[in-house]
Scaffold this motif. Structure first.
Motif, PDB file in Angstrom:
ATOM      1  N   SER A  12       0.809  -1.214   0.000  1.00  0.00           N
ATOM      2  CA  SER A  12       0.000   0.000   0.000  1.00  0.00           C
ATOM      3  C   SER A  12       0.847   1.270   0.000  1.00  0.00           C
ATOM      4  N   CYS A  13       2.182   1.122   0.089  1.00  0.00           N
ATOM      5  CA  CYS A  13       3.050   2.296   0.117  1.00  0.00           C
ATOM      6  C   CYS A  13       3.336   2.795  -1.298  1.00  0.00           C
ATOM      7  N   LYS A  14       3.254   4.081  -1.477  1.00  0.00           N
ATOM      8  CA  LYS A  14       3.511   4.734  -2.758  1.00  0.00           C
ATOM      9  C   LYS A  14       4.907   4.413  -3.293  1.00  0.00           C
ATOM     10  N   TYR A  15       5.861   4.190  -2.411  1.00  0.00           N
ATOM     11  CA  TYR A  15       7.248   3.993  -2.807  1.00  0.00           C
ATOM     12  C   TYR A  15       7.641   2.532  -2.962  1.00  0.00           C
ATOM     13  N   ASN A  50       0.623   6.458   1.535  1.00  0.00           N
ATOM     14  CA  ASN A  50      -0.318   5.544   0.903  1.00  0.00           C
ATOM     15  C   ASN A  50      -0.364   5.814  -0.596  1.00  0.00           C
ATOM     16  N   HIS A  51      -0.347   4.755  -1.390  1.00  0.00           N
ATOM     17  CA  HIS A  51      -0.311   4.930  -2.855  1.00  0.00           C
ATOM     18  C   HIS A  51      -1.562   5.576  -3.411  1.00  0.00           C
ATOM     19  N   ASN A  52      -2.633   5.662  -2.646  1.00  0.00           N
ATOM     20  CA  ASN A  52      -3.866   6.312  -3.116  1.00  0.00           C
ATOM     21  C   ASN A  52      -3.831   7.825  -2.924  1.00  0.00           C
TER      22      ASN A  52
END
Length: 53
Positions: A12-15, A50-52
């Protein structure tokens, strides 16, 4: 020169790069407040986004 490797499976992490690794050159790890378990849950990745978002 020694270099650290960061393996991250927090999808779920953007990175996070497809569940394989963190694409940041550096992460910040901070202690959790009022947590003295002497286990990994005493720390957290403060670089998490969060990737969202």
């Amino acid at each position: 020169m020694d270099s650290q490797k960061i393996n991250c499976t927090v999808n779920s992490c953007k990175y996070n790069n497809c569940g394989k690794q963190c694409v940041l050159k550096q992460i910040t790890v901070t202690p959790m407040n009022n947590c003295k378990t002497q286990k990994p849950d005493e720390s957290m990745c403060s670089s998490y986004v969060n990737h969202n978002l």
